[in-house]
Design a protein around this motif. Structure first.
Motif, PDB file in Angstrom:
ATOM      1  N   PHE A 163       5.024   0.495  -3.404  1.00 12.91           N
ATOM      2  CA  PHE A 163       4.828   0.142  -2.007  1.00 12.91           C
ATOM      3  C   PHE A 163       6.132   0.304  -1.245  1.00 12.91           C
ATOM      4  O   PHE A 163       6.182   0.913  -0.184  1.00 12.91           O
ATOM      5  CB  PHE A 163       4.313  -1.294  -1.917  1.00 12.91           C
ATOM      6  N   GLN A 164       7.201  -0.232  -1.804  1.00 14.29           N
ATOM      7  CA  GLN A 164       8.476  -0.162  -1.111  1.00 14.29           C
ATOM      8  C   GLN A 164       9.033   1.251  -1.100  1.00 14.29           C
ATOM      9  O   GLN A 164       9.807   1.605  -0.217  1.00 14.29           O
ATOM     10  CB  GLN A 164       9.477  -1.140  -1.752  1.00 14.29           C
ATOM     11  N   SER A 165       8.650   2.095  -2.059  1.00  9.94           N
ATOM     12  CA  SER A 165       9.124   3.478  -2.065  1.00  9.94           C
ATOM     13  C   SER A 165       8.616   4.233  -0.845  1.00  9.94           C
ATOM     14  O   SER A 165       9.373   4.947  -0.175  1.00  9.94           O
ATOM     15  CB  SER A 165       8.675   4.174  -3.352  1.00  9.94           C
ATOM     16  N   MET A 175       0.856  -1.173   0.000  1.00  9.66           N
ATOM     17  CA  MET A 175       0.000   0.000   0.000  1.00  9.66           C
ATOM     18  C   MET A 175       0.891   1.221   0.000  1.00  9.66           C
ATOM     19  O   MET A 175       1.527   1.531   0.954  1.00  9.66           O
ATOM     20  CB  MET A 175      -0.871  -0.010   1.244  1.00  9.66           C
ATOM     21  N   ALA A 176       0.927   1.919  -1.098  1.00  4.58           N
ATOM     22  CA  ALA A 176       1.845   3.042  -1.192  1.00  4.58           C
ATOM     23  C   ALA A 176       1.224   4.175  -1.954  1.00  4.58           C
ATOM     24  O   ALA A 176       0.334   4.001  -2.756  1.00  4.58           O
ATOM     25  CB  ALA A 176       3.127   2.599  -1.882  1.00  4.58           C
ATOM     26  N   LEU A 177       1.735   5.360  -1.710  1.00  2.38           N
ATOM     27  CA  LEU A 177       1.189   6.546  -2.344  1.00  2.38           C
ATOM     28  C   LEU A 177       1.767   6.703  -3.730  1.00  2.38           C
ATOM     29  O   LEU A 177       2.915   6.392  -3.976  1.00  2.38           O
ATOM     30  CB  LEU A 177       1.543   7.760  -1.484  1.00  2.38           C
ATOM     31  N   VAL A 178       0.984   7.237  -4.673  1.00  2.00           N
ATOM     32  CA  VAL A 178       1.434   7.459  -6.038  1.00  2.00           C
ATOM     33  C   VAL A 178       2.435   8.613  -6.040  1.00  2.00           C
ATOM     34  O   VAL A 178       2.075   9.758  -5.804  1.00  2.00           O
ATOM     35  CB  VAL A 178       0.243   7.799  -6.950  1.00  2.00           C
ATOM     36  N   ALA A 179       3.688   8.303  -6.323  1.00  2.00           N
ATOM     37  CA  ALA A 179       4.734   9.318  -6.202  1.00  2.00           C
ATOM     38  C   ALA A 179       4.534  10.472  -7.166  1.00  2.00           C
ATOM     39  O   ALA A 179       4.693  11.637  -6.802  1.00  2.00           O
ATOM     40  CB  ALA A 179       6.103   8.673  -6.433  1.00  2.00           C
ATOM     41  N   GLU A 199      -7.087  -8.421   7.829  1.00  2.00           N
ATOM     42  CA  GLU A 199      -6.455  -9.197   6.760  1.00  2.00           C
ATOM     43  C   GLU A 199      -4.932  -9.149   6.862  1.00  2.00           C
ATOM     44  O   GLU A 199      -4.241 -10.150   6.635  1.00  2.00           O
ATOM     45  CB  GLU A 199      -6.924  -8.692   5.401  1.00  2.00           C
ATOM     46  N   ILE A 200      -4.388  -8.003   7.192  1.00  2.00           N
ATOM     47  CA  ILE A 200      -2.933  -7.870   7.294  1.00  2.00           C
ATOM     48  C   ILE A 200      -2.389  -8.758   8.408  1.00  2.00           C
ATOM     49  O   ILE A 200      -1.393  -9.469   8.226  1.00  2.00           O
ATOM     50  CB  ILE A 200      -2.553  -6.396   7.530  1.00  2.00           C
ATOM     51  N   LEU A 201      -3.026  -8.742   9.579  1.00  2.65           N
ATOM     52  CA  LEU A 201      -2.519  -9.532  10.699  1.00  2.65           C
ATOM     53  C   LEU A 201      -2.675 -11.026  10.450  1.00  2.65           C
ATOM     54  O   LEU A 201      -1.865 -11.824  10.932  1.00  2.65           O
ATOM     55  CB  LEU A 201      -3.216  -9.126  11.995  1.00  2.65           C
ATOM     56  N   ARG A 202      -3.687 -11.416   9.709  1.00  3.57           N
ATOM     57  CA  ARG A 202      -3.833 -12.837   9.370  1.00  3.57           C
ATOM     58  C   ARG A 202      -2.646 -13.337   8.548  1.00  3.57           C
ATOM     59  O   ARG A 202      -2.272 -14.513   8.640  1.00  3.57           O
ATOM     60  CB  ARG A 202      -5.138 -13.060   8.604  1.00  3.57           C
ATOM     61  N   ASP A 203      -2.047 -12.450   7.764  1.00  3.62           N
ATOM     62  CA  ASP A 203      -0.876 -12.826   6.975  1.00  3.62           C
ATOM     63  C   ASP A 203       0.429 -12.553   7.714  1.00  3.62           C
ATOM     64  O   ASP A 203       1.424 -13.271   7.530  1.00  3.62           O
ATOM     65  CB  ASP A 203      -0.868 -12.063   5.645  1.00  3.62           C
ATOM     66  N   GLY A 218       7.449  -6.089   4.189  1.00  2.00           N
ATOM     67  CA  GLY A 218       6.658  -5.399   3.168  1.00  2.00           C
ATOM     68  C   GLY A 218       6.346  -6.271   1.974  1.00  2.00           C
ATOM     69  O   GLY A 218       5.214  -6.289   1.478  1.00  2.00           O
ATOM     70  N   ASP A 219       7.349  -7.021   1.498  1.00  2.59           N
ATOM     71  CA  ASP A 219       7.138  -7.907   0.349  1.00  2.59           C
ATOM     72  C   ASP A 219       6.007  -8.898   0.617  1.00  2.59           C
ATOM     73  O   ASP A 219       5.198  -9.199  -0.261  1.00  2.59           O
ATOM     74  CB  ASP A 219       8.418  -8.687   0.043  1.00  2.59           C
ATOM     75  N   SER A 220       5.972  -9.404   1.835  1.00  3.36           N
ATOM     76  CA  SER A 220       5.026 -10.480   2.143  1.00  3.36           C
ATOM     77  C   SER A 220       3.581 -10.004   2.204  1.00  3.36           C
ATOM     78  O   SER A 220       2.657 -10.812   2.106  1.00  3.36           O
ATOM     79  CB  SER A 220       5.397 -11.125   3.476  1.00  3.36           C
ATOM     80  N   LEU A 221       3.372  -8.692   2.376  1.00  2.50           N
ATOM     81  CA  LEU A 221       2.018  -8.187   2.605  1.00  2.50           C
ATOM     82  C   LEU A 221       1.387  -7.514   1.391  1.00  2.50           C
ATOM     83  O   LEU A 221       0.207  -7.167   1.434  1.00  2.50           O
ATOM     84  CB  LEU A 221       2.032  -7.207   3.785  1.00  2.50           C
ATOM     85  N   ILE A 222       2.133  -7.330   0.321  1.00  2.00           N
ATOM     86  CA  ILE A 222       1.586  -6.637  -0.845  1.00  2.00           C
ATOM     87  C   ILE A 222       0.379  -7.378  -1.417  1.00  2.00           C
ATOM     88  O   ILE A 222      -0.644  -6.777  -1.747  1.00  2.00           O
ATOM     89  CB  ILE A 222       2.672  -6.440  -1.920  1.00  2.00           C
TER      90      ILE A 222
END
Length: 277
Positions: free
Chosen positions: A230-232, A1-5, A82-86, A181-185
């Motif tokens: 997301f990673q940015s 989840m990341a903002l559009v740069a 959902e995030i915590l389940r993963d 971060g990779d695991s949650l995208i």
């Protein structure tokens, strides 16, 4: 989840000022009875949080109460459930250079959400970004996608650096930081489906905008845009959180994240006005 740069770079000073206008706090809790309110107050108390498995159980129940009441404050609760389940299976596996830190920063990040929810429910302290979220959730004129966006802005751009700063994060944690971060995208796909079913949110288009969308994917390869963007934002949060631990650099880091937050909010206001979220 990341903002559009690229969108952030085009936000005008006028729009940023508009996003900074105060929004009245929400005091009424519609559709939730006294016993459920008392349960929400108990579940959201960060002082009693024991670990992230406890956090997952709390997120499950908070979501059930708010979604069951058709209360739009549950939009971000769905995200966290959902995030915590993963996240918990990943953290339990312990495949990190510093598993203790990976768990600590994840718990602190969730604690920031709980603390603001608890303050909202009890009349206690609530940060400006979360005041904005709860006010939007109570406003039927605001779209579900816009409500989701303001929660993400508050949590990723303000809470995340604070959590990083609070957990003694240093450069050697970078690898573990991006592994999380990779695991949650991919979790966003399930979030999209769930929020469509529960709130009628048009989040397929929303996530496309949040990550620059499939048009950009055609340029750099399918799926890569979401990863890059997301990673940015995560990289910006990491650098800011580390800087916030230094008394000399903390004010500049905080000011930078606040500016990013207000610009993001102005951009998403514009996208909502265009019917794109």
């Amino acid at each position: 989840m990341a903002l559009v740069a690229t969108a952030l770079l085009t936000g005008s000073a006028t729009s940023v000022a508009a996003a900074d206008q105060p929004i009245p706090a929400v005091s009424a809790i519609n559709g939730i009875d006294g016993s459920e309110l008392a349960e929400l107050v108990r579940l959201s108390d960060p002082a009693t949080l024991t670990d992230l498995h406890d956090g997952e159980r709390r997120a499950d129940r908070i979501t059930a109460i708010l979604v069951g009441s058709h209360d739009r404050r549950g939009i971000f609760a769905v995200f966290y459930r959902e995030i915590l389940r993963d996240a918990n299976p990943l953290l339990d596996a312990g495949d990190f250079d510093d598993p203790q830190w990976a768990r600590a920063v994840s718990i602190e990040f969730f604690r920031q959400y709980l603390q603001n929810l608890h303050g909202h429910l009890t009349g206690g302290p609530v940060t400006p970004g979360w005041q904005r979220y709860y006010a939007m959730a109570a406003d039927p004129a605001r779209s579900p996608g816009r409500i989701a966006a303001t929660a993400l802005d508050a949590h990723l751009l303000i809470d995340f650096p604070a959590a990083i700063a609070a957990t003694d994060t240093h450069g050697e944690h970078t690898g573990d930081f991006f592994t999380i971060g990779d695991s949650l995208i991919t979790t966003t796909n399930r979030i999209t489906d769930e929020l469509q079913a529960t709130y009628g949110a048009k989040l397929v288009g929303f996530f496309g905008l949040y990550f620059l969308g499939r048009t950009a994917d055609r340029l750099i390869g399918p799926g890569n845009t979401s990863h890059v963007m997301f990673q940015s934002v995560r990289a910006t949060a990491l650098a800011s959180g580390i800087a916030m631990q230094n008394q000399a650099t903390c004010p500049t880091a905080q000011a930078g994240m606040n500016t990013l937050y207000h610009t993001a909010e102005a951009v998403f206001d514009g996208l909502e006005a265009l019917g794109q979220i």
